[in-house]
Design a protein around this motif. Structure first.
Motif, PDB file in Angstrom:
ATOM      1  N   MET A   1       1.140  -1.010  -0.445  1.00 49.33           N
ATOM      2  CA  MET A   1      -0.052  -0.221   0.061  1.00 49.33           C
ATOM      3  C   MET A   1       0.502   1.541   0.357  1.00 49.33           C
ATOM      4  N   SER A   2       0.545   2.828  -0.964  1.00 52.17           N
ATOM      5  CA  SER A   2       1.126   3.436  -0.613  1.00 52.17           C
ATOM      6  C   SER A   2       0.195   4.876   0.187  1.00 52.17           C
ATOM      7  N   PHE A   3       0.917   5.841  -0.128  1.00 56.81           N
ATOM      8  CA  PHE A   3      -0.052   6.755   1.392  1.00 56.81           C
ATOM      9  C   PHE A   3      -0.940   7.282  -0.202  1.00 56.81           C
ATOM     10  N   SER A   4      -0.603   7.409  -1.689  1.00 53.01           N
ATOM     11  CA  SER A   4      -1.646   7.266  -2.208  1.00 53.01           C
ATOM     12  C   SER A   4      -3.351   6.470  -3.051  1.00 53.01           C
ATOM     13  N   ASN A   5      -3.327   5.075  -1.754  1.00 50.59           N
ATOM     14  CA  ASN A   5      -4.417   4.863  -1.301  1.00 50.59           C
ATOM     15  C   ASN A   5      -5.056   5.047  -0.304  1.00 50.59           C
ATOM     16  N   LEU A   6      -4.786   6.360   0.221  1.00 50.42           N
ATOM     17  CA  LEU A   6      -5.239   6.132   1.719  1.00 50.42           C
ATOM     18  C   LEU A   6      -6.567   7.587   1.542  1.00 50.42           C
ATOM     19  N   GLY A   7      -6.794   8.001   0.526  1.00 45.45           N
ATOM     20  CA  GLY A   7      -7.714   9.124   0.169  1.00 45.45           C
ATOM     21  C   GLY A   7      -6.881  10.729  -0.418  1.00 45.45           C
ATOM     22  N   LEU A   8      -5.270  10.775   0.173  1.00 45.68           N
ATOM     23  CA  LEU A   8      -5.068  11.983   0.702  1.00 45.68           C
ATOM     24  C   LEU A   8      -4.790  12.992  -0.694  1.00 45.68           C
ATOM     25  N   ARG A   9      -5.016  14.363  -0.860  1.00 47.49           N
ATOM     26  CA  ARG A   9      -4.952  15.137  -1.925  1.00 47.49           C
ATOM     27  C   ARG A   9      -3.338  15.253  -2.563  1.00 47.49           C
ATOM     28  N   ALA A  10      -3.380  16.068  -3.746  1.00 49.57           N
ATOM     29  CA  ALA A  10      -1.640  15.607  -4.354  1.00 49.57           C
ATOM     30  C   ALA A  10      -0.935  16.843  -3.880  1.00 49.57           C
ATOM     31  N   GLU A  11      -1.512  17.419  -3.163  1.00 56.46           N
ATOM     32  CA  GLU A  11      -0.016  18.753  -2.243  1.00 56.46           C
ATOM     33  C   GLU A  11       0.410  17.814  -1.177  1.00 56.46           C
ATOM     34  N   LEU A  12      -0.772  17.593  -0.803  1.00 58.89           N
ATOM     35  CA  LEU A  12       0.008  16.441   0.833  1.00 58.89           C
ATOM     36  C   LEU A  12       1.255  15.292   0.259  1.00 58.89           C
ATOM     37  N   LEU A  13       0.229  14.577  -0.762  1.00 51.78           N
ATOM     38  CA  LEU A  13       1.112  13.155  -1.659  1.00 51.78           C
ATOM     39  C   LEU A  13       2.891  13.829  -2.102  1.00 51.78           C
ATOM     40  N   ARG A  14       2.568  14.603  -3.195  1.00 56.09           N
ATOM     41  CA  ARG A  14       3.979  15.981  -2.736  1.00 56.09           C
ATOM     42  C   ARG A  14       4.711  16.492  -1.792  1.00 56.09           C
ATOM     43  N   ALA A  15       3.975  16.746  -0.411  1.00 57.06           N
ATOM     44  CA  ALA A  15       4.888  16.687  -0.125  1.00 57.06           C
ATOM     45  C   ALA A  15       5.590  15.365   0.996  1.00 57.06           C
ATOM     46  N   VAL A  16       4.678  14.466   1.179  1.00 53.52           N
ATOM     47  CA  VAL A  16       5.068  13.557   1.596  1.00 53.52           C
ATOM     48  C   VAL A  16       6.433  12.429   0.987  1.00 53.52           C
ATOM     49  N   ASP A  17       5.991  12.639  -0.163  1.00 58.54           N
ATOM     50  CA  ASP A  17       7.263  12.299  -1.968  1.00 58.54           C
ATOM     51  C   ASP A  17       8.133  12.757  -0.841  1.00 58.54           C
ATOM     52  N   GLU A  18       8.430  14.422  -0.348  1.00 52.39           N
ATOM     53  CA  GLU A  18      10.236  14.667  -0.884  1.00 52.39           C
ATOM     54  C   GLU A  18      10.445  14.666   0.870  1.00 52.39           C
ATOM     55  N   GLN A  19       9.235  14.182   1.408  1.00 53.09           N
ATOM     56  CA  GLN A  19      10.251  14.236   2.924  1.00 53.09           C
ATOM     57  C   GLN A  19      11.013  12.135   2.817  1.00 53.09           C
ATOM     58  N   GLY A  20      11.167  11.463   1.417  1.00 54.42           N
ATOM     59  CA  GLY A  20      11.117  10.851   1.292  1.00 54.42           C
ATOM     60  C   GLY A  20      10.535   9.449   1.973  1.00 54.42           C
ATOM     61  N   TYR A  21       9.117  10.050   1.928  1.00 53.86           N
ATOM     62  CA  TYR A  21       8.252   8.332   2.693  1.00 53.86           C
ATOM     63  C   TYR A  21       7.645   7.510   1.565  1.00 53.86           C
ATOM     64  N   SER A  22       7.455   6.313   1.242  1.00 56.17           N
ATOM     65  CA  SER A  22       6.675   6.055   0.654  1.00 56.17           C
ATOM     66  C   SER A  22       5.789   5.098   1.058  1.00 56.17           C
ATOM     67  N   THR A  23       6.178   4.186   2.101  1.00 58.94           N
ATOM     68  CA  THR A  23       5.371   3.476   1.910  1.00 58.94           C
ATOM     69  C   THR A  23       4.282   4.624   3.960  1.00 58.94           C
ATOM     70  N   PRO A  24       2.975   3.842   4.349  1.00 58.48           N
ATOM     71  CA  PRO A  24       2.082   4.467   5.233  1.00 58.48           C
ATOM     72  C   PRO A  24       2.916   2.925   6.282  1.00 58.48           C
ATOM     73  N   THR A  25       3.422   3.597   7.184  1.00 56.72           N
ATOM     74  CA  THR A  25       3.738   2.922   8.345  1.00 56.72           C
ATOM     75  C   THR A  25       2.252   1.900   8.711  1.00 56.72           C
ATOM     76  N   PRO A  26       1.716   1.397   9.937  1.00 54.49           N
ATOM     77  CA  PRO A  26       0.328   0.646  10.041  1.00 54.49           C
ATOM     78  C   PRO A  26      -0.177   1.352  11.574  1.00 54.49           C
ATOM     79  N   ILE A  27       0.192   2.549  12.122  1.00 56.26           N
ATOM     80  CA  ILE A  27      -0.462   3.365  11.881  1.00 56.26           C
ATOM     81  C   ILE A  27      -1.432   4.524  11.269  1.00 56.26           C
ATOM     82  N   GLN A  28      -0.048   4.627  10.253  1.00 55.86           N
ATOM     83  CA  GLN A  28      -1.112   5.904   9.564  1.00 55.86           C
ATOM     84  C   GLN A  28      -1.954   4.890   8.494  1.00 55.86           C
TER      85      GLN A  28
END
Length: 426
Positions: A1-28
């Motif tokens: 599963m990736s962050f894009s599967n969690l229903g987040l908008r594109a601006e947030l996904l871009r920021a998450v990607d720039e932080q170097g994260y691709s796969t959400p943790t279980p709590i996320q």
């Protein structure tokens, strides 16, 4: 599963990607959809599992399309127990919300309030605060909490431990009755369940790790050593193994200062952080430690709560905590988000009882070692530890002394005053 599967908008996904994260943790994976749905949430996760992003990302999304706040109003309030944790949450919000035009600010005590007042004046989408400073500014009419849409209590168990329950109740009375409530805690203690019962309305329950467990990525080792040899053993281990970034825990502020001074005299760069240090001194020490220019950071439990240091390799318990759960919180500073970490505890004979409590809590024995040249005295006898300090002298506490006092016709026992419980300073 990736962050894009969690229903987040594109601006947030871009920021998450720039932080170097691709796969959400279980709590996320569990918290983000639950928060986006708008209901209340009660979540428990061991430290270092990414819970901050678990509530900041959906919170930013929910606020993005709403009305802008009016003067001094706040749309979302995040309460944290310490300055360091509040600052860390603020940094996360700035990083993840960089492409969404929302206003946020962090307030806490120990620094001048005027810059905080100026930041709040036009209104904020998100206010991150410690309880004491928030109540001070509200009493002075600098902040309006009547329009809060979402309340987040982060590390609620620590806030209760620090005596903030009365401040939390005061804050709750200032909020509108209809709002979303998110409560995050490392444990589901009886106190937390009682608070959740009064605060939350049919909450989603998330518990991603067994209660009071330590991360499997942390290598935990006990070194048996006499109390007076601890400092020399610590210096030896740092030099022998070339540890370059070490977070060391002591029980007291005085002990933290003394250890930092002694290590520095042994050419090991060290600084201490605790509640008696000014905010500027704490910020300076933490920045030096994060950048790698400071080799050892000596901290008390409260001051270290919320420290988020990427891939911190070593945590040392110079003294074991009196409360077993605090051991879990301490060593959770390393081995975060899947990275490897090492937790070392220097244990003298006085602390064997505390060690037993920790092993019962985490439900497994810890590896014990003796470093050559630092062997403990086999004839040593334990001295009781009371309220974080060894009992000083025997004249007041031994049976012989008490019998002598009782036999003295002129002896008048002193009445002990019950100390007032006050919220501890971070």
């Amino acid at each position: 599963m990736s962050f894009s599967n969690l229903g987040l908008r594109a601006e947030l996904l871009r920021a998450v990607d720039e932080q170097g994260y691709s796969t959400p943790t279980p709590i996320q994976r569990q918290a983000i959809p639950a928060v986006l749905q708008g209901g209340d949430l009660l979540a428990s996760a061991q430290t270092g599992t990414g819970k901050t992003a678990g509530f900041t990302l959906p919170l930013l999304q929910r606020l993005a399309d709403g009305p802008r706040p009016k003067a001094r109003q706040v749309r979302a309030l995040i309460l944290a127990p310490t300055r360091e944790l509040a600052a860390q949450i603020g940094d996360n919000i700035q990083a993840y919300g960089r492409y969404i035009p929302l206003r946020s600010h962090v307030i806490f005590g120990g620094v001048g309030q005027q810059p905080q007042v100026d930041a709040i004046r036009p209104g904020l989408d998100i206010l991150i605060a410690t309880p004491g400073r928030l109540l001070d500014l509200h009493q002075q009419r600098h902040v309006d909490l009547s329009q809060v849409e979402t309340l987040v209590l982060d590390e609620a168990d620590r806030m209760l431990d620090m005596g903030f329950i009365h401040d939390i109740r005061k804050v709750l009375r200032l909020l509108p009755e209809k709002r979303q409530n998110l409560l995050f805690s490392a444990t589901f203690s009886t106190e937390i369940q009682a608070l959740a019962g009064k605060l939350l309305n049919d909450p989603t329950l998330i518990e991603v790790a067994r209660r009071n467990t330590t991360a499997e990525t942390i290598d935990q080792t006990i070194y048996r050593v006499d109390r007076e040899k601890k400092r020399d053993l610590l210096a030896h281990l740092i030099n022998e193994h070339q540890w370059y970034q070490v977070l060391v825990f002591t029980r007291t502020k005085h002990g933290a200062n003394r250890l930092a001074e002694q290590l520095s005299k042994q050419d090991i760069p060290a600084m201490a952080i605790h509640g008696n240090k000014s905010q500027s001194a704490r910020t300076k020490a933490l920045a030096a430690f994060k950048s790698g220019t400071l080799q050892v950071l000596v901290a008390t439990d409260i001051a270290a709560r919320g420290l988020d240091i990427s891939e911190l390799p070593h945590v040392v318990n110079f003294e074991l905590p009196n409360v077993a759960e605090d051991y879990v919180h301490r060593i959770g500073r390393t081995g975060r988000a899947g990275s490897l970490g090492q937790a070392i505890s220097l244990v003298c004979i006085d602390e064997y009882g505390l060690l037993g409590n920790i092993e019962r809590l985490i439900k497994r024995p810890l590896e014990k070692r003796i470093e050559p040249g630092f062997e403990p005295d086999p004839n040593a006898k334990p001295e009781p530890i009371e309220n974080g300090r060894r009992r000083q002298g025997a004249s007041r506490g031994t049976p012989d002394a008490r019998q002598k006092q009782a036999a003295d016709p002129n002896h008048r026992p002193q009445r002990r005053r019950r100390p007032r419980r006050r919220p501890q300073q971070a």
